[in-house]
Write an enzyme that holds these catalytic residues in place. Structure first.
Site, PDB file in Angstrom:
ATOM      1  N   CYS A   1     -22.778  19.666   8.736  1.00  0.00           N
ATOM      2  CA  CYS A   1     -22.655  18.434   9.522  1.00  0.00           C
ATOM      3  C   CYS A   1     -22.456  18.764  10.999  1.00  0.00           C
ATOM      4  CB  CYS A   1     -21.475  17.619   9.013  1.00  0.00           C
ATOM      5  SG  CYS A   1     -21.200  16.081   9.923  1.00  0.00           S
TER       6      CYS A   1
ATOM      7  N   CYS B   1     -20.868  18.951   4.226  1.00  0.00           N
ATOM      8  CA  CYS B   1     -19.910  19.018   5.328  1.00  0.00           C
ATOM      9  C   CYS B   1     -20.169  20.239   6.207  1.00  0.00           C
ATOM     10  CB  CYS B   1     -18.480  19.077   4.793  1.00  0.00           C
ATOM     11  SG  CYS B   1     -17.875  17.533   4.088  1.00  0.00           S
TER      12      CYS B   1
ATOM     13  N   ARG C   1       2.727  -5.844   4.495  1.00  0.00           N
ATOM     14  CA  ARG C   1       4.080  -5.335   4.749  1.00  0.00           C
ATOM     15  C   ARG C   1       5.088  -6.459   4.491  1.00  0.00           C
ATOM     16  NH1 ARG C   1       4.207  -0.355   6.697  1.00  0.00           N
ATOM     17  NH2 ARG C   1       6.363  -0.561   7.389  1.00  0.00           N
TER      18      ARG C   1
ATOM     19  N   TYR D   1       0.809  -1.229   0.000  1.00  0.00           N
ATOM     20  CA  TYR D   1       0.000   0.000   0.000  1.00  0.00           C
ATOM     21  C   TYR D   1       0.839   1.275   0.000  1.00  0.00           C
ATOM     22  CZ  TYR D   1       0.775  -0.634   5.056  1.00  0.00           C
ATOM     23  OH  TYR D   1       1.338  -0.829   6.295  1.00  0.00           O
TER      24      TYR D   1
ATOM     25  N   ASP E   1       3.334  15.691   1.810  1.00  0.00           N
ATOM     26  CA  ASP E   1       3.901  14.407   1.378  1.00  0.00           C
ATOM     27  C   ASP E   1       2.894  13.576   0.594  1.00  0.00           C
ATOM     28  OD1 ASP E   1       2.330  13.741   3.555  1.00  0.00           O
ATOM     29  OD2 ASP E   1       3.757  12.321   4.407  1.00  0.00           O
TER      30      ASP E   1
END
Length: 404
Positions: free
Chosen positions: A303, A300, A119, A5, A259
């Site tokens: 919410c 949203c 993994r 993943y 990242d």
């Protein structure tokens, strides 16, 4: 390692074939000086990630610490965090990490069969034994560490097995990270955790934690939720109102917005050409950060748990709302169920804190309630040790939290 993943292995294609991906001393020195100069607060944290940062070797990190001390300004405290798969850790590494007070994030996905599901190494072989050895080394040398556990399609079905495994191994600090990746043609990868899995995973662990482990085990999502219920800005970028503060710098000084956004369209520049603080404060990066809040769909914004969720990570906002609007988080249903589930307990913990009581007292209160609350009556001394009567102390908290 070759975790199935891993989203970062593809980043090598941004650079010419044969690139070493080794940071030079010149880039390290320049980055250290610019990063320290850019910090206004008293604490400066250097975060080392990879790939696998320990591949740089101990000498690199000795140089890094040396540059930090060289450029450190009076009154400033410098700390380091290191995210690692643990493979290269040995006694010498752990002695260094302990001496310089590194906080180590060790990637581990639970017991052996669950960890080894995704993994694996380059030959497709399991990696658990080597990572487990690293965990025991960190504990042996009393290095500050936490566990980074990726919750995926397989271990997501075993929340209590995962949680109890870490607890039994003496782990006190855990971060659960949902594995989510969208396929280019639509849909998600086979290892992506489902929204219902994610909520069930968090809720099952929370229910055990709140009754047995508050004050002893620290789960990042629960701590961050408590911040939100206290009216604070969530400290985890995933649930903060805006983002843009967790940039990623590559080996050569190339800087990207995040990242999870190391793509050409999110390239900010290179610190060897432009000062770091100018790149971070650029209009492009400021807009990147504010877009998280500014582009929330109406679903949203209306919410009831927006204050705790804030739309989640922008990288995961790729499904449609019930009324067809874009940019809803893939995990929305899971987060919403989780936050609604913990709401009564969060209210109670907030009430404890605001009355000057330890939040861990909730364990005793819930235990009493499960026994019909016959062990503590209104005029009895409160079990929290305050010296007040129960009805004038935690009995009031029970009523104000709507749990009685």
């Amino acid at each position: 390692m070759d975790c199935q993943y891993c989203f970062y292995l593809k980043k090598e294609h941004l650079y010419p074939a044969g690139t070493s991906f080794v940071m030079s001393d010149q880039v390290l020195e320049t980055f250290t000086r610019q990063y320290i100069d850019a910090q206004a607060g008293p604490e400066i944290i250097f975060s080392w990630q990879g790939g696998e940062p320990t591949l740089m070797g101990l000498e690199f990190f000795r140089k890094a610490v040396g540059y930090q001390q060289q450029f450190r300004q009076p009154g400033k405290v410098i700390k380091n965090t290191l995210q690692t798969n643990g493979w290269l850790l040995d006694d010498e590494w752990c002695q260094f990490l302990k001496e310089h007070q590194f906080l180590v994030g060790l990637s581990m996905d639970g017991p052996k069969d669950l960890h080894d599901a995704y993994r694996v190494d380059k030959a497709g072989k399991p990696t658990f034994d080597r990572v487990y050895y690293a965990l025991k080394l960190l504990q042996k040398h009393q290095v500050n560490y936490n566990i980074l556990c990726v919750v995926n399609r397989i271990n997501g079905d075993h929340p209590l097995r995962v949680y109890r495994f870490f607890k039994e191994e003496g782990v006190q600090f855990i971060q659960f990270i949902p594995a989510v990746e969208k396929k280019p043609g639509g849909g998600v990868t086979d290892w992506t955790v489902r929204p219902d899995q994610w909520s069930n995973f968090l809720c099952r662990i929370f229910d055990e934690w709140v009754r047995h482990d508050v004050g002893h085990i620290f789960v990042q999502h629960f701590d961050v939720a408590l911040e939100a219920w206290l009216g604070m800005e969530p400290s985890l970028c995933v649930h903060a109102k805006t983002c843009g503060n967790c940039l990623a710098m590559e080996h050569d000084g190339d800087l990207f917005s995040c990242d999870h956004y190391v793509f050409p369209q999110f390239y900010l520049g290179n610190i060897m050409d432009t000062d770091l603080i100018d790149l971070v404060s650029s209009p492009f990066q400021r807009k990147f950060g504010s877009d998280k809040q500014d582009t929330l769909p109406r679903y949203c914004r209306e919410c009831p748990v927006l204050f705790a969720c804030n739309g989640g990570c922008p990288k995961d906002r790729f499904i449609k709302t019930p009324d067809g609007e874009d940019r809803l988080n893939y995990l929305c249903a899971g987060y919403k169920k989780f936050f609604l589930h913990i709401h009564p307990y969060m209210i109670r913990m907030v009430a404890l804190l605001r009355s000057g009581q330890p939040v861990a007292l909730i364990k005793e209160l819930l235990k009493n309630e499960s026994q019909g609350q016959r062990t503590v009556r209104g005029n009895d001394p409160c079990p929290c040790g305050s010296g007040r009567k129960f009805k004038k102390c935690c009995g009031l908290l029970t009523q104000s939290a709507g749990l009685q």
